[in-house]
Design a protein around this motif. Structure first.
Motif, short mmCIF file in Angstrom:
data_model
loop_
_atom_site.label_atom_id
_atom_site.label_comp_id
_atom_site.label_asym_id
_atom_site.label_seq_id
_atom_site.Cartn_x
_atom_site.Cartn_y
_atom_site.Cartn_z
N MET A 1 7.32 9.56 -11.05
CA MET A 1 7.21 8.13 -10.72
C MET A 1 7.69 7.90 -9.28
N THR A 2 6.89 7.17 -8.52
CA THR A 2 7.23 6.84 -7.14
C THR A 2 7.20 5.33 -6.94
N ILE A 3 7.82 4.88 -5.88
CA ILE A 3 7.84 3.46 -5.55
C ILE A 3 6.93 3.24 -4.35
N GLN A 4 5.88 2.45 -4.55
CA GLN A 4 4.93 2.15 -3.48
C GLN A 4 5.51 1.09 -2.54
N ILE A 5 4.88 0.94 -1.38
CA ILE A 5 5.35 -0.03 -0.39
C ILE A 5 5.31 -1.45 -0.95
N TRP A 6 4.22 -1.80 -1.66
CA TRP A 6 4.11 -3.16 -2.19
C TRP A 6 5.14 -3.41 -3.28
N ILE A 84 17.79 -2.88 -6.78
CA ILE A 84 17.90 -1.56 -6.16
C ILE A 84 18.29 -0.54 -7.22
N GLY A 85 19.31 -0.87 -8.01
CA GLY A 85 19.80 0.06 -9.02
C GLY A 85 18.81 0.37 -10.12
N ILE A 86 18.16 -0.66 -10.67
CA ILE A 86 17.22 -0.44 -11.78
C ILE A 86 15.98 0.34 -11.34
N PRO A 87 15.33 0.00 -10.21
CA PRO A 87 14.18 0.83 -9.79
C PRO A 87 14.54 2.29 -9.56
N LEU A 88 15.67 2.54 -8.87
CA LEU A 88 16.07 3.93 -8.63
C LEU A 88 16.45 4.62 -9.94
N SER A 89 17.03 3.87 -10.86
CA SER A 89 17.37 4.45 -12.17
C SER A 89 16.12 4.84 -12.93
N MET A 90 15.09 4.00 -12.86
CA MET A 90 13.83 4.33 -13.54
C MET A 90 13.22 5.59 -12.95
N ILE A 173 15.96 0.74 0.98
CA ILE A 173 16.69 1.60 0.04
C ILE A 173 15.80 2.02 -1.13
N THR A 174 15.01 1.08 -1.67
CA THR A 174 14.15 1.45 -2.81
C THR A 174 13.04 2.39 -2.39
N LYS A 175 12.55 2.25 -1.15
CA LYS A 175 11.47 3.12 -0.70
C LYS A 175 11.99 4.50 -0.31
N VAL A 176 13.12 4.53 0.41
CA VAL A 176 13.67 5.81 0.87
C VAL A 176 14.53 6.46 -0.21
N GLY A 177 15.07 5.64 -1.10
CA GLY A 177 16.00 6.16 -2.11
C GLY A 177 15.38 7.14 -3.07
N VAL A 178 14.05 7.10 -3.20
CA VAL A 178 13.37 8.06 -4.09
C VAL A 178 13.63 9.48 -3.63
N ASN A 179 13.72 9.69 -2.32
CA ASN A 179 14.00 11.02 -1.80
C ASN A 179 15.38 11.51 -2.23
N MET A 180 16.34 10.59 -2.31
CA MET A 180 17.68 10.96 -2.76
C MET A 180 17.65 11.38 -4.23
#
Length: 286
Positions: A1-6, A84-90, A173-180
């Motif tokens: 699962m990734t987070i798109q720009i939109w 921020i927390g919930i999207p990165l958690s997902m 953070i949500t876009k770059v945080g996926v890399n973390m």
């Protein structure tokens, strides 16, 4: 699962809306959109996985169920926790193959949400600091009698604060945080000490939230019996939330009727002559 720009842009928008306490009163804004339980549904819809969003949002909500901001003092920022927390958690739960309904999946969400929430206090105080500029402009307008400018100060200029301190940080953070999250997956094995510690701490945090709530609600020792009764229904008897609510409602009706009868009793005694002395038969009936 990734987070798109939109998707990251929508998270930033909702972070702005969630950081406005006055937006729509208690219907929208900080008191509704900012709560992790509601944000879990919103994030789930945006990410295309409502079930996971609700599971993780509910788990994080337990930690912050008693969060208050007395005098503007905050220990955690709900906008950061929610959007921020919930999207990165997902992303983390899906990347690591965890079940969102499991203890490990929810512990992961709680830990990430708590870490982001603590960092998010910077966003809260940053917004408040920038708003001081608009407040100064408002006072100047009042002194000059230009009251129409107050609409600009109240409804337009604060959006600049929220874009700077809510939208942009959340988007980045949500876009770059996926890399973390990918780095965590690559360098922190699930059976390692670091991840086990993470899950252990995450599983303990909901107990802290419940304890804070009890400290506010349970003003007398007898109030703890109500909590223990609910715990008994859920943990020992295996009742779900709906069944426990039905049982609790039944006892609430009984308690209400007892109080009504106790209020009517002195009136009945006064109507019979106002005697303070009751015979043996009356005492036995009571």
């Amino acid at each position: 699962m990734t987070i798109q720009i939109w998707q990251a842009a929508l998270f930033g928008l909702f972070a702005c809306l969630a950081s406005m306490p006055g937006l729509g009163g208690t219907v929208l804004g900080n008191y509704t959109l900012g709560r992790p339980l509601v944000a879990g549904l919103v994030v789930g819809l945006i990410m295309g996985d409502v079930q996971t969003g609700i599971y993780l949002g509910a788990a994080i909500q337990v930690v912050y169920i008693a969060l208050v901001t007395p005098g503007g003092t905050v220990s955690a920022d709900v906008r950061a926790i929610s959007y921020i927390g919930i999207p990165l958690s997902m992303v983390a739960v899906h990347s690591m193959g965890l079940d969102p309904a499991s203890a490990a999946g929810q512990a992961m969400a709680v830990t990430l949400g708590s870490a982001v929430g603590t960092i998010g206090t910077v966003l809260f105080y940053g917004t408040a600091t920038v708003n001081l500029v608009w407040q100064h402009i408002g006072w100047k307008a009042v002194e000059k009698g230009e009251f129409k400018k107050l609409y600009l100060v109240d409804m337009v200029l604060p959006w600049i604060s929220h874009i700077l301190c809510s939208f942009i940080p959340t988007f980045i953070i949500t876009k770059v945080g996926v890399n973390m999250v990918d780095l965590m997956k690559a360098y922190l094995p699930m059976d390692g000490i670091a991840m086990k510690t993470l899950f252990t701490v995450g599983s303990l945090l909901p107990a802290v939230g419940i304890a804070i709530l009890l400290k506010q609600v349970a003003t007398k020792p007898v109030d703890l019996l109500v909590f223990l009764f609910g715990f008994t229904l859920a943990a020992c008897m295996g009742l779900n939330l709906i069944a426990a609510s039905v049982v609790g409602g039944f006892f609430a009706v009984i308690n209400y009727r007892i109080k009504v009868l106790s209020m009517k009793k002195p009136v009945a005694v006064a109507a019979t002559g106002g005697s303070d002395v009751l015979d043996d038969d009356d005492e036995e009936e009571i």
